[in-house]
Design an enzyme around this catalytic site. Structure first.
Site, PDB file in Angstrom:
ATOM      1  N   LYS A  69       0.837  -1.206   0.000  1.00  0.00           N
ATOM      2  CA  LYS A  69       0.000   0.000   0.000  1.00  0.00           C
ATOM      3  C   LYS A  69       0.867   1.249   0.000  1.00  0.00           C
ATOM      4  O   LYS A  69       2.075   1.170   0.273  1.00  0.00           O
ATOM      5  CB  LYS A  69      -0.888  -0.032   1.242  1.00  0.00           C
ATOM      6  N   ARG A  75     -10.292  -0.710  14.733  1.00  0.00           N
ATOM      7  CA  ARG A  75     -10.388  -0.064  13.424  1.00  0.00           C
ATOM      8  C   ARG A  75     -11.396  -0.903  12.643  1.00  0.00           C
ATOM      9  O   ARG A  75     -12.457  -1.233  13.165  1.00  0.00           O
ATOM     10  CB  ARG A  75      -8.976  -0.051  12.804  1.00  0.00           C
ATOM     11  N   HIS A 135      -5.576  -7.724  13.087  1.00  0.00           N
ATOM     12  CA  HIS A 135      -4.386  -6.850  13.039  1.00  0.00           C
ATOM     13  C   HIS A 135      -3.989  -6.454  14.458  1.00  0.00           C
ATOM     14  O   HIS A 135      -4.858  -6.304  15.326  1.00  0.00           O
ATOM     15  CB  HIS A 135      -4.739  -5.603  12.206  1.00  0.00           C
ATOM     16  N   ARG A 179       1.876 -11.187   6.823  1.00  0.00           N
ATOM     17  CA  ARG A 179       1.565  -9.965   6.067  1.00  0.00           C
ATOM     18  C   ARG A 179       2.565  -8.850   6.311  1.00  0.00           C
ATOM     19  O   ARG A 179       2.202  -7.765   6.753  1.00  0.00           O
ATOM     20  CB  ARG A 179       0.212  -9.431   6.567  1.00  0.00           C
ATOM     21  N   CYS A 212      14.109  24.336   3.448  1.00  0.00           N
ATOM     22  CA  CYS A 212      13.108  25.089   2.678  1.00  0.00           C
ATOM     23  C   CYS A 212      12.249  24.109   1.868  1.00  0.00           C
ATOM     24  O   CYS A 212      12.474  22.909   1.892  1.00  0.00           O
ATOM     25  CB  CYS A 212      13.788  26.060   1.723  1.00  0.00           C
ATOM     26  N   MET A 213      11.309  24.624   1.113  1.00  0.00           N
ATOM     27  CA  MET A 213      10.462  23.743   0.310  1.00  0.00           C
ATOM     28  C   MET A 213      11.276  22.988  -0.749  1.00  0.00           C
ATOM     29  O   MET A 213      11.090  21.790  -0.966  1.00  0.00           O
ATOM     30  CB  MET A 213       9.368  24.558  -0.380  1.00  0.00           C
ATOM     31  N   ASP A 214      12.216  23.691  -1.379  1.00  0.00           N
ATOM     32  CA  ASP A 214      12.950  23.097  -2.504  1.00  0.00           C
ATOM     33  C   ASP A 214      14.456  23.046  -2.311  1.00  0.00           C
ATOM     34  O   ASP A 214      15.167  22.561  -3.185  1.00  0.00           O
ATOM     35  CB  ASP A 214      12.675  23.906  -3.777  1.00  0.00           C
TER      36      ASP A 214
END
Ligand SMILES: *Cc1c(COP(=O)(O)O)cnc(C)c1O
Length: 375
Positions: free
Chosen positions: A41, A139, A168, A223, A314-316
């Site tokens: 997943k 859950r 689980h 699993r 920073c972002m980039d």
């Protein structure tokens, strides 16, 4: 080799041979005949769902576990024919796609079970399902005390084939006695069903932690997710079990400059140079999943040496203080992975950010190209 073209030199390298090696490490710990479902997943925990699943299919994986019908469809469209269990809930409107694409559904309530059954009838198919039992996760799933009655009812739906039953663990890594009690409750349920003449072929409970730490949790299918990616469910196990890290996160220096003592670096001016030094800029930031919590805390590898991230991520872009070292534009920088004899583990990044390794690998954004080795 699949080498996507990209201009910005920031990438993730996925060593599929390490996935294969982790698969056999886990397989060797299981009694012969125990089947394995790989949790793939969330884009195989950021590693690339189609590539990882194809490698595991070559290894002989029995099942793949995803979180939604959409993820299952990505696999089917990618040409993966291995059985797929949707570990998540589904809504009635998903039934047609489930049936048409041979996706195994998790059954958690009567309404969706009935709906899936009628779609299977329309398409003249038997829909494979696994019944989810709640033994303490709180859950998805039917509470274990009510499960035998529920399953008997589902048996009356003639277009559903109950292939599996599972539960689980919420705290396999932290609460041994609770986990043992869940295993006992699940075993009791399975025996109760057998006595009533209901023999469900696949019975499973074990995530990575349980595969490695609880032998009687294995039943006839396990699993794991995390361990297949070479990550450790317990920090203390780093270096003690034979798991090979799969993912490396790399970039290159794109800019260097000499900076005098007493100058500030990055947003918020949280770092000031303590002496004349060289600051290099890396083309990677929190927009790539290099978390902002790593500001002033993480270290990177350049030429096999360790250097600190300085100032805010920073972002980039991210800055590193390399002192007087001869670091040049184009030099490779390892954010996660090994260089010469040094290693930065995903687990190290998780510790700095006070989170779990799962989240660190899921952070790495789609903007970062993945390069696959040993396909
Ligand atoms: C993700 C997941 C797993 C795998 O857990 P790991 O801790 O990564 O081994 C197993 N079962 C379910 C239901 C899951 O959602």
């Amino acid at each position: 080799m699949n080498t996507p073209h990209f201009y910005r030199p920031t990438w993730v390298q996925i060593d599929l041979a390490a996935v294969a090696s982790n698969y056999s490490t886990l397989k060797k710990r299981l009694p012969a005949g125990t089947k394995m479902m790989a949790a793939v997943k969330a884009n195989a925990y950021g590693h690339g769902i189609v590539e990882v699943s194809k490698k595991l299919a070559q290894c002989g994986i029995d099942y793949l576990g995803v979180a939604s019908v959409d993820e299952a469809l990505v696999l089917r469209h990618g040409g993966v024919r291995t059985p797929i269990l949707n570990l998540g809930a589904f809504l009635k409107g998903d039934s047609e796609a489930i049936v048409k694409n041979d996706i195994t559904a998790t059954i958690t309530d009567w309404d969706t079970a009935k709906c899936l059954d009628s779609y299977a009838g329309v398409f003249k198919k038997k829909a494979k399902v696994h019944i989810k039992i709640d033994t303490g996760m709180g859950r998805l799933g039917v509470w274990h005390d009510e499960a035998d009655e529920f399953i008997i009812k589902v048996c009356s739906l003639s277009n559903l084939l109950i292939e599996g039953i599972y539960t689980h663990f919420p705290s396999a890594d932290s609460d041994e006695s609770f986990t043992r009690s869940q295993i006992a409750v699940f075993s009791t349920l399975v025996s109760k069903l057998t006595i009533k003449g209901i023999e469900i072929p696949l019975r499973h409970t074990a995530n990575s932690m349980a595969v490695l730490g609880f032998k009687n949790s294995h039943f006839n299918l396990v699993r794991p997710g995390l361990a297949l990616y070479g990550l450790h469910p317990k920090d203390e196990w780093l270096g003690k079990i034979d798991l090979a890290p799969v993912l490396s996160f790399k970039t290159k220096v794109v800019y260097t400059k000499n900076v005098a003592r007493g100058r500030s670096i990055s947003y918020g001016r949280t770092y000031t140079t303590k002496k004349d030094t060289k600051i290099v800029t890396l083309p990677v930031g929190y927009g790539d999943g290099y978390n902002r919590l790593l500001s002033n805390k993480a270290r990177v590898l350049i030429h096999g040496e360790v250097y600190p991230v300085v100032g805010r991520v920073c972002m980039d872009q991210t800055m590193v203080d390399v002192g007087q070292a001869r670091v040049r534009v184009g030099d490779e920088v390892v954010l996660v992975g090994c260089q010469k004899n040094r290693v930065i583990y995903v687990e190290d990044i998780a510790r700095i950010c006070r989170t779990i390794p799962y989240e660190v690998v899921c952070w790495i954004s789609p903007r970062v190209p993945r390069i696959y080795l040993n396909v």
